[in-house]
Design a protein around this motif. Structure first.
Motif, short mmCIF file in Angstrom:
data_model
loop_
_atom_site.label_atom_id
_atom_site.label_comp_id
_atom_site.label_asym_id
_atom_site.label_seq_id
_atom_site.Cartn_x
_atom_site.Cartn_y
_atom_site.Cartn_z
N VAL A 145 -3.85 99.56 57.34
CA VAL A 145 -4.92 98.35 57.05
C VAL A 145 -4.43 97.51 55.91
O VAL A 145 -4.13 97.85 55.02
CB VAL A 145 -6.23 99.09 56.59
N VAL A 146 -4.41 96.09 56.26
CA VAL A 146 -4.00 95.04 55.43
C VAL A 146 -5.28 94.51 54.79
O VAL A 146 -6.20 94.03 55.46
CB VAL A 146 -3.24 93.92 56.33
N ALA A 147 -5.27 94.32 53.52
CA ALA A 147 -6.13 93.51 52.84
C ALA A 147 -5.78 92.08 52.47
O ALA A 147 -4.55 92.01 51.72
CB ALA A 147 -6.67 94.49 51.58
N ALA A 148 -6.19 91.19 52.86
CA ALA A 148 -5.65 89.71 52.68
C ALA A 148 -6.71 88.85 51.68
O ALA A 148 -7.93 88.77 52.37
CB ALA A 148 -5.47 88.97 53.96
N VAL A 149 -6.43 88.63 50.73
CA VAL A 149 -7.11 87.88 49.91
C VAL A 149 -7.00 86.47 49.85
O VAL A 149 -5.64 85.84 49.64
CB VAL A 149 -7.15 88.59 48.45
N ILE A 150 -7.76 85.51 50.27
CA ILE A 150 -7.35 84.24 50.57
C ILE A 150 -8.00 83.14 49.64
O ILE A 150 -9.22 83.35 49.36
CB ILE A 150 -7.89 83.76 52.14
N PRO A 151 -7.52 82.30 49.02
CA PRO A 151 -8.02 81.35 48.38
C PRO A 151 -8.71 80.16 49.11
O PRO A 151 -8.56 79.99 50.20
CB PRO A 151 -6.84 80.84 47.45
N TRP A 152 -9.40 79.41 48.45
CA TRP A 152 -10.12 78.07 49.15
C TRP A 152 -9.27 77.05 49.70
O TRP A 152 -9.66 76.48 50.71
CB TRP A 152 -11.12 77.58 48.18
N SER A 159 -4.02 82.00 55.98
CA SER A 159 -4.76 83.07 56.60
C SER A 159 -3.63 83.43 57.77
O SER A 159 -3.51 84.39 58.10
CB SER A 159 -6.19 82.54 57.26
N ALA A 160 -3.24 82.16 58.39
CA ALA A 160 -2.31 82.56 59.54
C ALA A 160 -1.26 83.11 59.18
O ALA A 160 -0.48 83.97 59.96
CB ALA A 160 -2.04 81.03 60.20
N VAL A 161 -0.56 83.04 58.07
CA VAL A 161 0.91 83.45 57.60
C VAL A 161 0.47 85.04 57.26
O VAL A 161 1.55 85.79 57.09
CB VAL A 161 1.35 82.82 56.54
N LYS A 162 -0.83 85.55 57.30
CA LYS A 162 -1.17 86.95 56.88
C LYS A 162 -1.55 87.50 58.25
O LYS A 162 -0.93 88.56 58.55
CB LYS A 162 -2.04 87.07 55.95
N THR A 172 -4.38 96.15 61.42
CA THR A 172 -5.50 95.45 61.16
C THR A 172 -5.61 95.18 59.90
O THR A 172 -4.84 95.42 59.16
CB THR A 172 -6.67 96.56 61.64
N ILE A 173 -6.84 94.00 59.78
CA ILE A 173 -6.95 93.48 58.56
C ILE A 173 -8.44 93.15 58.02
O ILE A 173 -9.28 93.00 59.12
CB ILE A 173 -5.98 91.98 58.68
N VAL A 174 -8.56 93.04 56.74
CA VAL A 174 -9.73 92.66 56.24
C VAL A 174 -9.30 91.45 55.13
O VAL A 174 -8.68 91.69 54.37
CB VAL A 174 -10.35 93.68 55.37
N LEU A 175 -10.21 90.24 55.65
CA LEU A 175 -9.71 89.00 55.18
C LEU A 175 -10.76 88.83 53.92
O LEU A 175 -12.12 89.09 54.43
CB LEU A 175 -9.92 87.97 55.82
#
Length: 489
Positions: A145-152, A159-162, A172-175
Motif C-alpha cells: 500500500v502506497v501513501a501519496a501526499v500531494i501538494p496543491w 499525482s501521475a508520477v506516483k 494500491t494507493i491512498v492519495l
C-alpha cells in the motif's frame, strides 16, 4: 452562489467524513468560498488504507500485468478527454491559469500511458550462483500500500508520477489531497471506476496535518511518496518510523538560472521569464536565482524588466491572462515579508515588489538586485513571482554561487559553449540540469533533487522499480537430500 460539496473516494464509494466535519475551499482569484471538502477522521483514513490493502490481496493483485496496464491506459485516456473540465476546477481552486491547467492535464495523460506500457515489462534476474546444484532468481513484487501526499500545485503531474509507477508495479494507493486545494484530485477520482480499476485500488482522502499523520504512520502502509516542503517532510520521516515504510521526498527548490556572456540573450531572457513568472512562480523548479555574467547583465535585465512590466495579470480563467493569483493568503504574506527583508538587507527592487492593484491574491512580477550572497532571499523558497539577481565574472564564481544553497532540485545553464555546459552540468549539485532550455519534462526522464530538495526519483522507467521489492528464490536441483547439520548422531 451554490457551494460545491465534495466527498472522498474510499473503496470505490463517495463518502463524507465519519463525523461530518468539512472545511472551505477559497477561489484565490476572488476570495470567495466556492466549495466544501470533508475533513477526514482517523477512522476514515484507516478505512481507506484497509481498502487499499484488501484490493492489493484481491482483484487487483490477481490481475495480470497486461490487464493492469490496460486499466492505467484507459485512465490516461479519460484524463485527456476530461482535461478541460478538470482544468477549470483546478483553476478555480488554485488560481493557476486555465490554459496551463488544461494543457497539463492533457499532457500528463502521457505519463499514465507511459507507465501503462511498463506494467508488463518489470523483470527479475537469473543469478550465476557458484553452486551447480542451485538455481537462483529474483522476482520484483509490489511493495504494498502506497501513501501519496500531494501538494496543491501541479496536482495532476505530481499525482501521475506516483499513481503511474505504483499501479504499474501492482501496488494500491491512498492519495491525500492538499487541504489548500483538494477539488482537482477529487474530480480526477471520478474517472477511476470508468477506467475499470477495481474498488480500493485508488483512494482519495482529504484533510490537514492529522489526516497526513495517520496515513503516513499507518501500519499497513509500505511506501510513502511525498511532495511538499522540508518541514512537513521531517514529520513524514518521523511518522515512517512507526511502520518502517520506504520514503521518497520531492521537496522545494531555489534553482539557479545561469547566463554566460556568450548565451543567446533573447532565448535566455524568455527562458528566465517563463522559469520564474510561469505558474506565478508557484513551482518547485522555479528559476528563482538569476546569475548573470557581468558583461551582459545590464542588457539582460533591461529586456527582462520590459517584459515583466507588460505581463498581463488577472483572471486565470481568461485566455489573455499571462499571470494569475497566488493560491493562499499565507503565501502572499510570506512573499511580502521576504521582499521587505531583502530591501532592508540591501536589495534593490528593479521591478514590482508589491501587490497588484486587483481584488484577490495577486502579486506583481518582481525582480530584486541582490548585492550579497548571504541575503535571506537567496536561499529561502518564496514560491511566488520573485526573482533574486546576482552578477558573476568567471565560470568558477558562477558555480560557487549556484551551489551555495541548502537546495538542489534544478538548475538552468545558458551558453553556446558545449564544453562549458558539460563542465557546469557535472559540477552543479542538482538533480535536474537544463541547458539552453528550462522546465522541460517527459515521462521518460527522472525528476528529483538532492540536499534539502529531497531524495528518490519520480518519472522515468526506474521509478517503477522503486515501487517494488526484489524477492530472491533459491531452488535446489539436486536429487540428494540436504544434510541436516544439527542432526543428532
Amino acid at each position: 452562489m451554490t457551494l460545491q460539496a465534495y466527498q472522498m473516494l474510499i473503496d470505490g464509494a463517495w463518502v463524507d467524513a465519519a463525523d461530518g466535519a468539512r472545511f472551505d475551499s477559497v477561489n484565490p482569484a476572488t476570495g470567495d468560498v466556492w466549495a466544501t471538502i470533508p475533513e477526514a477522521t482517523a477512522a476514515d483514513v484507516n478505512q481507506a488504507v484497509r481498502a487499499a490493502d484488501a484490493a492489493l490481496n484481491g482483484a487487483w493483485g490477481q490481475m495480470t500485468p497486461t490487464a493492469r496496464g490496460k486499466c492505467i491506459a484507459r485512465l490516461g485516456d479519460l484524463l485527456a478527454a476530461n482535461s478541460e473540465a478538470i482544468g477549470r476546477i483546478e483553476t478555480t481552486d488554485t488560481g493557476k491559469m486555465f490554459k496551463e491547467t488544461a494543457w497539463q492535464a492533457t499532457y500528463i495523460a502521457e505519463y499514465l500511458h507511459f507507465y501503462a506500457g511498463a506494467a508488463d515489462k518489470i523483470q527479475g534476474d537469473t543469478l550465476p550462483i557458484d553452486k551447480p546444484d542451485m538455481f537462483v532468481f529474483t522476482n520484483r513484487e509490489p511493495i504494498g500500500v502506497v501513501a501519496a501526499v500531494i501538494p496543491w500545485n501541479s496536482q495532476m503531474f505530481l499525482s501521475a508520477v506516483k499513481i503511474g509507477p505504483a499501479l504499474a508495479a501492482g501496488n494500491t494507493i491512498v492519495l491525500k489531497a492538499s487541504e489548500q486545494a483538494s477539488a482537482p484530485l477529487l474530480e480526477f477520482g471520478k474517472l477511476v471506476a470508468q477506467a475499470g480499476i477495481p474498488d480500493g485500488v485508488i483512494n482519495i482522502v482529504t484533510g490537514g496535518a492529522e489526516c497526513g499523520r495517520v496515513l503516513t504512520s499507518h501500519h499497513l502502509v509500505a511506501k510513502i511518496a511525498f511532495t511538499g516542503g522540508p518541514n512537513a517532510a521531517r514529520h513524514i520521516i518521523r511518522n515512517s518510523a512507526e511502520n518502517f515504510a520506504e520514503v521518497s521526498l520531492e521537496l522545494g527548490g531555489k534553482s539557479p538560472f545561469i547566463v554566460f556572456d556568450d548565451a543567446d540573450i533573447e532565448s535566455a531572457v524568455n527562458g528566465s521569464v517563463a522559469g520564474i513568472f510561469g505558474a506565478t512562480g508557484q513551482s518547485c523548479v522555479a528559476g528563482s536565482r538569476l546569475y548573470l555574467h557581468e558583461d551582459i547583465a545590464d542588457e539582460f535585465l533591461a529586456r527582462m524588466i520590459s517584459i515583466a512590466a507588460n505581463i498581463r495579470i488577472g483572471d486565470p480563467q481568461a485566455d489573455d491572462t499571462e499571470m494569475g493569483p497566488l493560491c493562499t493568503q499565507a503565501q502572499l504574506d510570506h512573499i511580502e515579508a521576504q521582499v521587505a527583508l531583502a530591501v532592508t538587507e540591501g536589495g534593490t527592487i528593479l521591478h514590482g515588489g508589491k501587490r497588484a492593484a486587483l481584488d484577490g491574491l495577486y502579486y506583481q512580477p518582481t525582480i530584486i538586485d541582490c548585492p550579497r550572497q548571504d541575503m535571506s532571499i537567496i536561499d529561502t523558497e518564496l514560491f511566488g513571482p520573485v526573482l533574486a539577481v546576482q552578477r558573476f565574472k568567471t565560470e568558477d564564481e558562477a558555480l560557487i554561487l549556484a551551489n551555495d544553497t541548502t537546495h538542489g532540485l534544478a538548475a538552468g545553464i545558458f551558453t553556446k559553449d558545449s564544453a562549458r555546459s558539460l563542465r557546469m552540468s557535472k559540477r552543479i549539485k542538482a538533480g535536474i540540469v537544463w541547458v539552453n532550455t528550462y522546465r522541460a519534462i517527459s515521462p521518460i526522464a527522472a525528476f528529483g533533487g538532492v540536499k534539502s530538495s529531497g531524495y528518490g526519483r519520480e518519472a522515468g522507467l526506474q521509478a517503477v522499480y522503486a515501487y517494488t521489492r526484489p524477492k530472491t528464490v533459491w531452488m535446489n536441483m539436486s536429487d540428494d537430500p540436504i544434510a541436516n547439520p544439527f542432526k543428532m548422531r
